[in-house]
Motif scaffolding. Structure first.
Motif, PDB file in Angstrom:
ATOM      1  N   ALA A   1      76.488  34.324  56.269  1.00  0.00           N
ATOM      2  CA  ALA A   1      75.301  33.760  55.624  1.00  0.00           C
ATOM      3  C   ALA A   1      74.205  33.492  56.658  1.00  0.00           C
ATOM      4  O   ALA A   1      73.004  33.692  56.405  1.00  0.00           O
ATOM      5  CB  ALA A   1      75.647  32.481  54.879  1.00  0.00           C
ATOM      6  N   GLY A   2      74.622  33.051  57.843  1.00  0.00           N
ATOM      7  CA  GLY A   2      73.658  32.780  58.906  1.00  0.00           C
ATOM      8  C   GLY A   2      72.945  34.037  59.367  1.00  0.00           C
ATOM      9  O   GLY A   2      71.734  34.017  59.635  1.00  0.00           O
ATOM     10  N   SER A   3      73.676  35.147  59.462  1.00  0.00           N
ATOM     11  CA  SER A   3      73.063  36.422  59.857  1.00  0.00           C
ATOM     12  C   SER A   3      72.030  36.866  58.837  1.00  0.00           C
ATOM     13  O   SER A   3      70.939  37.335  59.193  1.00  0.00           O
ATOM     14  CB  SER A   3      74.150  37.494  60.015  1.00  0.00           C
ATOM     15  OG  SER A   3      75.027  37.170  61.076  1.00  0.00           O
TER      16      SER A   3
ATOM     17  N   ARG B   1      84.715  26.098  70.353  1.00  0.00           N
ATOM     18  CA  ARG B   1      84.633  25.284  71.570  1.00  0.00           C
ATOM     19  C   ARG B   1      83.786  25.982  72.636  1.00  0.00           C
ATOM     20  O   ARG B   1      83.041  25.350  73.370  1.00  0.00           O
ATOM     21  CB  ARG B   1      86.025  25.025  72.132  1.00  0.00           C
ATOM     22  CG  ARG B   1      86.840  24.051  71.304  1.00  0.00           C
ATOM     23  CD  ARG B   1      88.158  23.757  72.007  1.00  0.00           C
ATOM     24  NE  ARG B   1      88.937  22.779  71.266  1.00  0.00           N
ATOM     25  CZ  ARG B   1      90.134  22.328  71.688  1.00  0.00           C
ATOM     26  NH1 ARG B   1      90.644  22.773  72.829  1.00  0.00           N
ATOM     27  NH2 ARG B   1      90.799  21.427  70.964  1.00  0.00           N
ATOM     28  N   GLN B   2      83.918  27.291  72.720  1.00  0.00           N
ATOM     29  CA  GLN B   2      83.241  28.032  73.768  1.00  0.00           C
ATOM     30  C   GLN B   2      81.762  28.287  73.450  1.00  0.00           C
ATOM     31  O   GLN B   2      80.900  28.130  74.295  1.00  0.00           O
ATOM     32  CB  GLN B   2      83.962  29.365  74.006  1.00  0.00           C
ATOM     33  CG  GLN B   2      85.408  29.211  74.452  1.00  0.00           C
ATOM     34  CD  GLN B   2      85.532  28.507  75.773  1.00  0.00           C
ATOM     35  OE1 GLN B   2      84.696  28.667  76.669  1.00  0.00           O
ATOM     36  NE2 GLN B   2      86.595  27.702  75.909  1.00  0.00           N
ATOM     37  N   LYS B   3      81.483  28.687  72.213  1.00  0.00           N
ATOM     38  CA  LYS B   3      80.105  29.042  71.850  1.00  0.00           C
ATOM     39  C   LYS B   3      79.935  29.021  70.335  1.00  0.00           C
ATOM     40  O   LYS B   3      80.899  28.888  69.575  1.00  0.00           O
ATOM     41  CB  LYS B   3      79.744  30.428  72.388  1.00  0.00           C
ATOM     42  CG  LYS B   3      80.575  31.545  71.788  1.00  0.00           C
ATOM     43  CD  LYS B   3      80.100  32.905  72.296  1.00  0.00           C
ATOM     44  CE  LYS B   3      80.908  34.026  71.644  1.00  0.00           C
ATOM     45  NZ  LYS B   3      80.438  35.375  72.090  1.00  0.00           N
ATOM     46  N   LEU B   4      78.673  29.178  69.930  1.00  0.00           N
ATOM     47  CA  LEU B   4      78.357  29.299  68.509  1.00  0.00           C
ATOM     48  C   LEU B   4      78.439  30.757  68.085  1.00  0.00           C
ATOM     49  O   LEU B   4      78.202  31.669  68.886  1.00  0.00           O
ATOM     50  CB  LEU B   4      76.947  28.785  68.234  1.00  0.00           C
ATOM     51  CG  LEU B   4      76.660  27.306  68.421  1.00  0.00           C
ATOM     52  CD1 LEU B   4      75.171  27.045  68.192  1.00  0.00           C
ATOM     53  CD2 LEU B   4      77.484  26.465  67.451  1.00  0.00           C
ATOM     54  N   GLU B   5      78.747  30.973  66.832  1.00  0.00           N
ATOM     55  CA  GLU B   5      78.676  32.299  66.234  1.00  0.00           C
ATOM     56  C   GLU B   5      77.985  32.181  64.895  1.00  0.00           C
ATOM     57  O   GLU B   5      78.171  31.189  64.177  1.00  0.00           O
ATOM     58  CB  GLU B   5      80.081  32.890  66.041  1.00  0.00           C
ATOM     59  CG  GLU B   5      80.800  33.216  67.334  1.00  0.00           C
ATOM     60  CD  GLU B   5      82.165  33.843  67.075  1.00  0.00           C
ATOM     61  OE1 GLU B   5      82.509  34.028  65.878  1.00  0.00           O
ATOM     62  OE2 GLU B   5      82.878  34.133  68.048  1.00  0.00           O
TER      63      GLU B   5
END
Length: 306
Positions: free
Chosen positions: A66-68, A58-62
Motif C-alpha cells: 500500500a505504501g508503494s 529492526r534494521q530498516k524501514l520497508e
C-alpha cells in the motif's frame, strides 16, 4: 458523517522523504526536523488512511504494498503542486516585457490588429516589437516569440501554423478601369509589374499557373519591402502581387482593387515560432493563446514535435 481527512503537503513530504531514504532519521536530517516529528507525521498519515505504509523492521524501514502505491500518487501530487506554484509565481513576478520579432509589413498590417486589447487585458505587460527583414534566427535575435513566414520545421523551434499565404494581384482602381472590356491578360502587358525583392519568383509562379505567358516589362519595379510595393500600387505605379493579409484594409476601403480573380496559394505559411525550451513559459503561453483565440483556433492547441 465523519469528516474526510486530507493530509497536508508537509505530511506527504515527510512520508515521501522517509520512503526515499527508508529511514526516519535520514528523512529528519534532510528536512531539518527531529526524528520523532517525522515518525509522528507518518503515524498520523497511516492512522488517517487506516493503512500501514511502512513495514518496520529492526534494521530498516520497508514500504508496504500500500505504501508503494501511495508513494506514486504522492510523488505526482507534490510534483504537480511544485510545477503549478512555479507557474503562478512566474505570473506574480512576471517579466513585464514580451519581446516579439516580426517582418515589418506583417507587423503593421496584421499583428498590431491581432494584439489589440492585449495590453489592456494584461495591464502589467509591455510588448516590445523588433521588426526585421532578415529570416528569424533565435540565436541572433533575443526575443520570446517570432511571427515568421516559411515552411516550418526550424531546428529547436516549436512553430504554430497560423494561416497559409494567399498572394493576390492588386492595383489602383483607375488601372483596372482602363482595362475594362479587354482580356484579363492585357492588363499585365500594359501595366508595370511590382515585385518584392524577398519573393523574386512570385510573378513567375503566377503566370506559370494561370496564363503560361510572360509579359514585357516584367519586374520593372522592384522594392525591398512589401509596404513599399503596396504604396506603389496605391499610387497607380503598377500591379503588385502581394500577400492578401497585408492589403485587406486597402481592399475594403477601395484604395486597391483585385486585378484578377486568380489567387496564388500553396507558396508558404505564416507561423508563430519560439524555442521549444520556452514553450511553457507564461509569456509565451499567453501570447500563443491570445493569437489562437483571435484566429478562432483552439487555444490549447500544441503542434506535434518535429
Amino acid at each position: 458523517m465523519s469528516r474526510l481527512y486530507l493530509p497536508t503537503t508537509h505530511t506527504m513530504r515527510c512520508f515521501q522523504v522517509s520512503a526515499k531514504h527508508l529511514s526516519f532519521t535520514l528523512a529528519a536530517a534532510e528536512l531539518n526536523l527531529t526524528q520523532s516529528a517525522i515518525s509522528k507525521q507518518v503515524a498520523l498519515l497511516e492512522s488517517s488512511l487506516q493503512v500501514q505504509l511502512f513495514v518496520r523492521n529492526r534494521q530498516k524501514l520497508e514500504l508496504s504494498p500500500a505504501g508503494s502505491t501511495y508513494l506514486g500518487h504522492v510523488n505526482t501530487i507534490l510534483r504537480k503542486i511544485e510545477e503549478t506554484s512555479k507557474e503562478m509565481l512566474s505570473y506574480g513576478v512576471f517579466e513585464d516585457v514580451i519581446r516579439i520579432a516580426s517582418h515589418p509589413s506583417l507587423c503593421s498590417a496584421w499583428l498590431v490588429k491581432a494584439l489589440k486589447g492585449f495590453t489592456a487585458h494584461y495591464g502589467d505587460v509591455q510588448l516590445s516589437f523588433y521588426e526585421q527583414m532578415l529570416p528569424y534566427d533565435p540565436v541572433e535575435v533575443d526575443v520570446d516569440v517570432a511571427f515568421v513566414y516559411g515552411y516550418g520545421g526550424w531546428h529547436g523551434m516549436e512553430a504554430v501554423e497560423l494561416f497559409n499565404e494567399e498572394m493576390i494581384p492588386v492595383c489602383h482602381p483607375e488601372i483596372l478601369a482602363k482595362n475594362a472590356g479587354n482580356p484579363e491578360i492585357d492588363i499585365y502587358f500594359n501595366t508595370r509589374l511590382i515585385e518584392c525583392r524577398s519573393r523574386l519568383n512570385t510573378w513567375d509562379q503566377f503566370f506559370e499557373r494561370f496564363h503560361q505567358i510572360y509579359p514585357d516589362g516584367y519586374r520593372s519595379l522592384l522594392f525591398e519591402r512589401w509596404s513599399s510595393c503596396i504604396s506603389a500600387a496605391k499610387t497607380g505605379c503598377g500591379l503588385a502581387l502581394v500577400p492578401k493579409i497585408l492589403v485587406e484594409a486597402d481592399l475594403q476601403n477601395g484604395c486597391l482593387v483585385p486585378a484578377s480573380s486568380h489567387r496564388l496559394t500553396g507558396v508558404g505559411s505564416y507561423y508563430m515560432a519560439y524555442l521549444k525550451s520556452h514553450s511553457l513559459e507564461p509569456k509565451v503561453k499567453i501570447i500563443r493563446e491570445w493569437i489562437l483565440n483571435y484566429l478562432g483556433k483552439d487555444p490549447k492547441y500544441l503542434p506535434e514535435e518535429s
